[in-house]
Design an enzyme around this catalytic site. Structure first.
Site, PDB file in Angstrom:
ATOM      1  N   SER A 212      49.363  14.719 143.477  1.00 43.27           N
ATOM      2  CA  SER A 212      49.997  13.847 142.489  1.00 43.27           C
ATOM      3  C   SER A 212      48.940  13.204 141.584  1.00 43.27           C
ATOM      4  O   SER A 212      48.225  13.911 140.882  1.00 43.27           O
ATOM      5  CB  SER A 212      50.864  12.811 143.211  1.00 43.27           C
ATOM      6  OG  SER A 212      51.834  12.268 142.350  1.00 43.27           O
TER       7      SER A 212
ATOM      8  N   ASP B  16      48.733  -5.141 139.218  1.00 46.00           N
ATOM      9  CA  ASP B  16      48.611  -5.462 137.792  1.00 46.00           C
ATOM     10  C   ASP B  16      48.004  -4.304 137.017  1.00 46.00           C
ATOM     11  O   ASP B  16      48.498  -3.923 135.944  1.00 46.00           O
ATOM     12  CB  ASP B  16      47.765  -6.728 137.604  1.00 46.00           C
ATOM     13  CG  ASP B  16      48.485  -7.976 138.089  1.00 46.00           C
ATOM     14  OD1 ASP B  16      49.731  -7.945 138.185  1.00 46.00           O
ATOM     15  OD2 ASP B  16      47.805  -8.983 138.386  1.00 46.00           O
TER      16      ASP B  16
ATOM     17  N   HIS C 114      57.903  16.221 147.451  1.00 49.03           N
ATOM     18  CA  HIS C 114      56.688  15.913 146.695  1.00 49.03           C
ATOM     19  C   HIS C 114      55.496  15.692 147.627  1.00 49.03           C
ATOM     20  O   HIS C 114      54.385  16.102 147.310  1.00 49.03           O
ATOM     21  CB  HIS C 114      56.937  14.670 145.832  1.00 49.03           C
ATOM     22  CG  HIS C 114      55.772  14.285 144.980  1.00 49.03           C
ATOM     23  ND1 HIS C 114      55.170  15.158 144.099  1.00 49.03           N
ATOM     24  CD2 HIS C 114      55.083  13.099 144.872  1.00 49.03           C
ATOM     25  CE1 HIS C 114      54.167  14.536 143.470  1.00 49.03           C
ATOM     26  NE2 HIS C 114      54.100  13.306 143.931  1.00 49.03           N
TER      27      HIS C 114
END
Length: 357
Positions: A177, A279, A338
């Site tokens: 990924s 963040d 996945h």
């Protein structure tokens, strides 16, 4: 030309992580990429007993060994490749020792993962192939440092700094990924560092709306857990707060996804915090879902290893795969989603070994 392989349907165990047999392997761990001054930590081997631990020596800078397909004009040594202005981060890693004669395997995890995602796989591959195997925490993940920069260029540069320090170039890159996109970019930027490339259920194209990670990150950032709760109670409360958001793909997958994300919830001084830099991930999410535009291609052997039940790699991605990776093969692991390495670990290992043969 893009070559297609038959789907894997090996009768090797059921769904979910297995525990492949492996022997005790010397392990070196470090909290930084440089390997200097870090205290080694014992890593458990088979049976839960700690493995012998030693720090592997970091060789001095030298001309790396190049894969035979790299043209002489493209071969560069450390002194001829100036360091870019962006400073790489000292990544946290685990290195399993092995023979020096064959290229090491380097496993790169996906978004919100960590190097422990590949622990069992890495030990099995090291035992079965005799090669060195490295697992790495990407920046803003696991035990690696945090940074506001979460670009693929920065993640590639981290590895360009770490791998030569450990004497692991050229290597076989195995990226899942997000880690697969990092591996692809590194191979395109520095083909001299990559002997072979394996991209696991990802392509050099934008990851479409099939990914719900933006909403997952928003839910994780809004989590409210009181201080001083027992860990079991804190995880249960976090799971309850994530449930309303992570439910679109059906109850079985909901549980797996939430458990995966909750591995990032850690206790620090009586408070529960996320060890991933939420963040930075949220700020760069669109960049993470995309792939940096490139003109050059990677001429080395490449395997795109796909989950049979996954839709992350779409047929519309194939032209870009052929353009950037002209020697690409595609292979599908049946009954895998996945997270191919977690759903079908034995088939995953078999596919890697077959590609290395």
């Amino acid at each position: 030309m893009l070559r297609w392989a038959r789907a894997w349907g090996l009768p090797l165990g059921g769904r979910g992580p297995s525990r492949p047999s492996f022997s005790r392997v010397p392990v070196a761990t470090s909290s930084s990429g440089g390997g200097g001054g870090a205290e080694p930590r014992s890593v458990a081997a088979a049976g839960g007993r700690p493995s012998p631990v030693r720090l592997l020596p970091v060789p001095p800078a030298r001309m790396p060994r190049f894969p035979p397909w790299v043209p002489f004009c493209c071969r560069r040594g450390p002194s001829l490749h100036p360091r870019p202005s962006a400073r790489p981060l000292p990544l946290s890693y685990t290195l399993l020792d092995g023979e020096a004669g064959s290229p090491a395997l380097v496993f790169l995890h996906g978004l919100c993962g960590c190097r422990n995602n590949f622990s069992s796989i890495a030990k099995a591959v090291a035992q079965q192939t005799g090669r060195k195997v490295l697992t790495v925490d990407a920046r803003n993940h696991g035990d690696s440092p945090h940074s506001p920069d979460m670009s693929y260029e920065a993640m590639s540069q981290d590895l360009q700094d770490l791998l030569p320090q450990l004497g692991l170039v050229p290597c076989v890159l195995v990226g899942h990924s997000m880690g697969g996109k990092t591996a692809m970019l590194l191979a395109l930027q520095r083909p001299d560092l990559v002997d072979r490339l394996i991209a696991v259920d990802i392509s050099p194209a934008r990851t479409t709306s099939i990914s719900d990670f933006p909403s997952y990150l928003a839910a994780m950032r809004s989590l409210d857990i009181p201080d001083e709760l027992p860990r079991s109670r804190a995880r249960k409360l976090a799971d309850e707060q994530l449930s309303p958001v992570i439910q679109a793909t059906g109850p079985p997958q909901d549980i797996v996804t939430r458990q995966f994300l909750l591995t990032n919830l850690v206790e620090v001084d009586g408070r529960f915090v996320w060890r991933v830099n939420l963040d930075a991930l949220a700020q760069h999410m669109q960049e993470i879902l995309a792939f940096p535009p490139r003109q050059e291609s990677y001429p080395g052997p490449t395997l795109f290893l796909l989950g049979g039940n996954s839709q992350y790699v779409h047929p519309s991605h194939h032209p870009e795969i052929r353009r950037l990776f002209p020697r690409a093969q595609m292979q599908t692991v049946l009954n895998a989603g996945h997270w191919v390495h977690a759903d079908r670990p034995q088939d995953f290992i078999a596919a890697i070994r077959g590609f290395l043969a």
